[in-house]
Design a protein around this motif. Structure first.
Motif, mmCIF file in Angstrom:
data_model
loop_
_atom_site.group_PDB
_atom_site.id
_atom_site.type_symbol
_atom_site.label_atom_id
_atom_site.label_comp_id
_atom_site.label_asym_id
_atom_site.label_seq_id
_atom_site.Cartn_x
_atom_site.Cartn_y
_atom_site.Cartn_z
ATOM 1 N N ASP A 130 9.010 8.763 8.330
ATOM 2 C CA ASP A 130 10.287 9.003 7.670
ATOM 3 C C ASP A 130 11.058 7.679 7.600
ATOM 4 O OD1 ASP A 130 11.326 8.604 10.256
ATOM 5 O OD2 ASP A 130 11.826 10.709 10.559
ATOM 6 N N ALA A 131 12.291 7.724 7.208
ATOM 7 C CA ALA A 131 13.082 6.503 7.020
ATOM 8 C C ALA A 131 13.370 5.761 8.320
ATOM 9 C CB ALA A 131 14.391 6.839 6.308
ATOM 10 N N THR A 132 13.170 6.393 9.474
ATOM 11 C CA THR A 132 13.450 5.728 10.758
ATOM 12 C C THR A 132 12.329 4.801 11.207
ATOM 13 O OG1 THR A 132 12.477 7.458 12.166
ATOM 14 C CG2 THR A 132 14.794 7.746 11.515
ATOM 15 N N GLY A 133 11.179 4.906 10.582
ATOM 16 C CA GLY A 133 10.032 4.092 10.969
ATOM 17 C C GLY A 133 9.909 2.831 10.142
ATOM 18 N N HIS A 134 8.743 2.212 10.214
ATOM 19 C CA HIS A 134 8.524 0.957 9.500
ATOM 20 C C HIS A 134 7.553 1.112 8.331
ATOM 21 C CE1 HIS A 134 4.548 0.367 11.303
ATOM 22 N NE2 HIS A 134 5.090 0.811 12.410
ATOM 23 N N THR A 135 7.114 2.318 8.049
ATOM 24 C CA THR A 135 6.165 2.530 6.960
ATOM 25 C C THR A 135 6.692 1.934 5.659
ATOM 26 O OG1 THR A 135 5.410 4.555 8.032
ATOM 27 C CG2 THR A 135 4.833 4.282 5.710
ATOM 28 N N TRP A 136 7.957 2.158 5.389
ATOM 29 C CA TRP A 136 8.528 1.692 4.122
ATOM 30 C C TRP A 136 8.680 0.169 4.067
ATOM 31 C CZ3 TRP A 136 13.355 -0.670 3.960
ATOM 32 C CH2 TRP A 136 14.168 -0.502 5.082
ATOM 33 N N HIS A 137 8.396 -0.515 5.154
ATOM 34 C CA HIS A 137 8.428 -1.981 5.167
ATOM 35 C C HIS A 137 7.136 -2.598 4.637
ATOM 36 C CE1 HIS A 137 11.502 -1.775 8.724
ATOM 37 N NE2 HIS A 137 12.003 -1.349 7.575
ATOM 38 N N HIS A 138 6.163 -1.769 4.304
ATOM 39 C CA HIS A 138 4.860 -2.242 3.828
ATOM 40 C C HIS A 138 4.649 -1.789 2.390
ATOM 41 C CE1 HIS A 138 3.971 -3.253 7.988
ATOM 42 N NE2 HIS A 138 4.336 -2.045 8.321
ATOM 43 N N PRO A 139 4.135 -2.660 1.524
ATOM 44 C CA PRO A 139 3.903 -2.267 0.132
ATOM 45 C C PRO A 139 2.832 -1.179 0.010
ATOM 46 C CG PRO A 139 3.132 -4.519 0.530
ATOM 47 C CD PRO A 139 3.762 -4.044 1.797
ATOM 48 N N ASP A 140 2.878 -0.489 -1.121
ATOM 49 C CA ASP A 140 1.931 0.607 -1.375
ATOM 50 C C ASP A 140 0.484 0.211 -1.131
ATOM 51 O OD1 ASP A 140 3.696 2.618 -2.043
ATOM 52 O OD2 ASP A 140 3.431 2.410 -4.201
ATOM 53 N N GLU A 141 0.088 -0.922 -1.663
ATOM 54 C CA GLU A 141 -1.311 -1.330 -1.550
ATOM 55 C C GLU A 141 -1.731 -1.495 -0.089
ATOM 56 O OE1 GLU A 141 -4.323 -4.712 -3.286
ATOM 57 O OE2 GLU A 141 -2.545 -4.176 -4.449
ATOM 58 N N ALA A 142 -0.852 -2.054 0.742
ATOM 59 C CA ALA A 142 -1.154 -2.210 2.169
ATOM 60 C C ALA A 142 -1.253 -0.844 2.846
ATOM 61 C CB ALA A 142 -0.101 -3.072 2.851
ATOM 62 N N LEU A 143 -0.337 0.071 2.525
ATOM 63 C CA LEU A 143 -0.378 1.407 3.116
ATOM 64 C C LEU A 143 -1.672 2.130 2.735
ATOM 65 C CD1 LEU A 143 3.315 2.503 2.523
ATOM 66 C CD2 LEU A 143 2.280 1.751 4.684
ATOM 67 N N PHE A 144 -2.066 1.984 1.479
ATOM 68 C CA PHE A 144 -3.310 2.593 1.021
ATOM 69 C C PHE A 144 -4.497 2.036 1.805
ATOM 70 C CE2 PHE A 144 -7.139 2.538 -1.514
ATOM 71 C CZ PHE A 144 -7.243 3.852 -1.926
ATOM 72 N N LYS A 145 -4.574 0.726 1.895
ATOM 73 C CA LYS A 145 -5.713 0.088 2.572
ATOM 74 C C LYS A 145 -5.742 0.429 4.057
ATOM 75 C CE LYS A 145 -6.277 -3.789 -0.595
ATOM 76 N NZ LYS A 145 -6.143 -5.247 -0.771
#
Length: 149
Positions: free
Chosen positions: A76-91
């Motif tokens: 969710d917004a409290t984590g750091h997931t959104w600090h990484h671009p889509d391509e990195a999250l996918f990989k």
């Protein structure tokens, strides 16, 4: 090719919902309801046991466990997931964090490439992104776009 009562395959896909692109450069659009719904189901089956039903992550996710590994972070917004671009999250999701971490780094995050299709991974990311406030979505989209250059 014909499907059912005279619909072409393309029309059948259009009727079923938006076409989901696949591959590492496809993208995760949190505004496409069909992608978000698909992602919600895949997330519940594959991700929620570690990252939480409500994307909340595990308690004390920033502190190492006794085995030296970090607990699963929130998406969710409290984590750091959104600090990484889509391509990195996918990989990271497809190949596992170990493929990107320094040598010797240990993680409970498995690679899902052998378990989930590219479309499923993008759908999960669309679902995750759909939970973020609009300002975070805009920042994330800009970062993802910038990372492509």
């Amino acid at each position: 090719m014909k499907v059912g009562i005279g619909l072409t395959l393309g029309a059948a896909v259009a009727v079923a919902g938006a076409v989901m692109l696949v591959g590492p450069k496809a993208g995760a659009d949190p505004t496409v309801a069909a992608h978000v719904a698909r992602g919600r189901g895949v997330y519940a089956e594959q991700c929620a046991s570690c990252h939480g039903r409500r994307l909340e992550g595990q308690p004390n996710w920033q502190s190492r466990k006794p085995d030296g590994r970090l607990p699963a972070p929130p998406h969710d917004a409290t984590g750091h997931t959104w600090h990484h671009p889509d391509e990195a999250l996918f990989k990271i999701t497809k190949q596992g964090i170990a493929a990107f971490a320094p040598p010797g780094y240990s993680s409970d995050m498995p690679a899902f490439g052998g378990k989930l299709s590219d479309a499923d991974i993008w759908a999960v990311l669309a679902f995750i992104k759909s939970s973020w406030p609009e300002d975070i979505r805009r920042r994330h989209a800009a970062m993802s776009e910038q990372s492509k250059k």
